[in-house]
Design an enzyme around this catalytic site. Sequence first.
Site, PDB file in Angstrom:
ATOM      1  NE  ARG A  46      -8.893  27.854  -5.286  1.00  0.00           N
ATOM      2  CZ  ARG A  46      -9.503  27.161  -4.306  1.00  0.00           C
ATOM      3  NH1 ARG A  46      -9.764  25.866  -4.464  1.00  0.00           N
ATOM      4  NH2 ARG A  46      -9.851  27.752  -3.189  1.00  0.00           N
ATOM      5  CE1 TYR A  98       9.023  24.456 -24.309  1.00  0.00           C
ATOM      6  CE2 TYR A  98       8.360  23.941 -22.074  1.00  0.00           C
ATOM      7  CZ  TYR A  98       8.627  24.864 -23.054  1.00  0.00           C
ATOM      8  OH  TYR A  98       8.498  26.195 -22.777  1.00  0.00           O
ATOM      9  CG  ASP A 170       3.761  17.634 -24.441  1.00  0.00           C
ATOM     10  OD1 ASP A 170       3.048  18.124 -25.334  1.00  0.00           O
ATOM     11  OD2 ASP A 170       4.478  18.321 -23.696  1.00  0.00           O
TER      12      ASP A 170
HETATM   13  C1  LIG Z   1       5.609  24.914 -24.882  1.00  0.00           C
HETATM   14  C2  LIG Z   1       5.561  23.507 -24.497  1.00  0.00           C
HETATM   15  C3  LIG Z   1       5.253  23.132 -23.193  1.00  0.00           C
HETATM   16  C4  LIG Z   1       5.038  24.143 -22.086  1.00  0.00           C
HETATM   17  O1  LIG Z   1       3.866  24.864 -22.269  1.00  0.00           O
HETATM   18  P1  LIG Z   1       3.638  26.370 -21.738  1.00  0.00           P
HETATM   19  O2  LIG Z   1       2.291  26.698 -22.248  1.00  0.00           O
HETATM   20  O3  LIG Z   1       4.742  27.201 -22.316  1.00  0.00           O
HETATM   21  O4  LIG Z   1       3.728  26.321 -20.256  1.00  0.00           O
HETATM   22  C5  LIG Z   1       5.171  21.777 -22.912  1.00  0.00           C
HETATM   23  N1  LIG Z   1       5.388  20.843 -23.867  1.00  0.00           N
HETATM   24  C6  LIG Z   1       5.704  21.180 -25.120  1.00  0.00           C
HETATM   25  C7  LIG Z   1       5.939  20.100 -26.125  1.00  0.00           C
HETATM   26  C8  LIG Z   1       5.805  22.515 -25.483  1.00  0.00           C
HETATM   27  O5  LIG Z   1       6.121  22.830 -26.727  1.00  0.00           O
END
Ligand SMILES: *Cc1c(COP(=O)(O)O)cnc(C)c1O
Length: 382
Positions: A46, A98, A170
């Site tokens: 972890r 998202y 992101d």
């Molecule tokens: C899919 C996605 C997420 C979430 O990711 P997971 O791996 O599904 O938990 C976050 N941000 C964006 C832009 C995404 O497309």
Amino acid sequence: MNRWTQITTFQASPGDPHRPNSTPIYQTATFGQPSVNSLGRYDYSRSGNPTRDVLESQLAKLEGVAHGFAFASGMAALSATSRVLSCGQHLVAGIDLYGGTHRLLSQILSRQGIEVSFVDTSDVSAVDKAIKPNTKLVLIETPSNPLQHIADIPKLANLAHQAGAWLAVDNTLLSPWLQQPAQLGADLVIHSATKHLGGHSDVSAGAVTTDDPDLARTLAFIQNAEGTALSPFDSWLLLRGLQTLPLRIERQQASAGHVAAFLASHPQVKRVHYPGLATHPGRDLHFSQASGAGSVISFETGNVQLSERILSALQLFTISVSFGSLHSLASLPCRMSHASIPVESRHVGEDLIRLSIGIEDPGDLIASLQTAIQRARLARSA
Ligand SMILES: *Cc1c(COP(=O)(O)O)cnc(C)c1O
């Protein structure tokens, strides 16, 4: 060294005397220690694991920064990022985010006394107005998903920094092969590695990278304290995916350009959202901060039933949430990835179709779309 070479070659297993060409999966939870007084590099998976370490340094290298952290999912990565905030602090986030991110911010952070404002982050002045004395984080997606609005990363980084806040981007939609937000001023870059980084629809994973040593210390602490790190086997799967990242992205993007042009010229298609098209309002800004338009396209038909029928008639595209896979996928965001956003907060039309272009032959993909649209249209008039 050329970036392509840098990304696709790496030390698979630093320190391993057998010099394997594929990183071994250190499928162990614990590590024996030399003695109670001299502890080794690893003690508990972890807190740290050699397979994950190789992956995390690869993730950092991709974004051109010093520190990378691998999480069990993109949402775990976003949740860890949100932990840099404390009760009473304020976060500014984009409106076209998202769905799961919207849910995390509006239903979980708000319960922890963290204030969240949603604004159109493609409008710098709107972000400026939303910033308050207690703002600590600005969280954006650019291009946004699925509407592909473009936010100005350097300007928003400046705004955030002037306010004593961090900018988190992101970067899932484009991948670091096409855009490196940290090189444009972002403090934190987040990925759902389930998408392009993994690339094979076989692993759920997330990443956070940063060049800031204080943020890195905080993230390492959070990752260990909350136990949200990626498992050794999943780290290995993600490492395998990363080695073909440039190859996949270039192929998918080239095909997406053809598909977008086809859709833009189709009489049944009302509007196409893709920053590679000359008609995209944010195109110049986009290409000032990214080297390509990516492989996700969304388009409107003006009719929900027509959109539904197109999806059902598509042969080469799997109806599926997600994107960035080497298989082409199609979805209706309002019913799928964005269904968790309440209708009143949604900025996405019900008829919007999102396509993720894979590595198949682009001519076949276009033919599949052409046939599906034709069938869907005929079914209406029948
Ligand atoms: C899919 C996605 C997420 C979430 O990711 P997971 O791996 O599904 O938990 C976050 N941000 C964006 C832009 C995404 O497309």
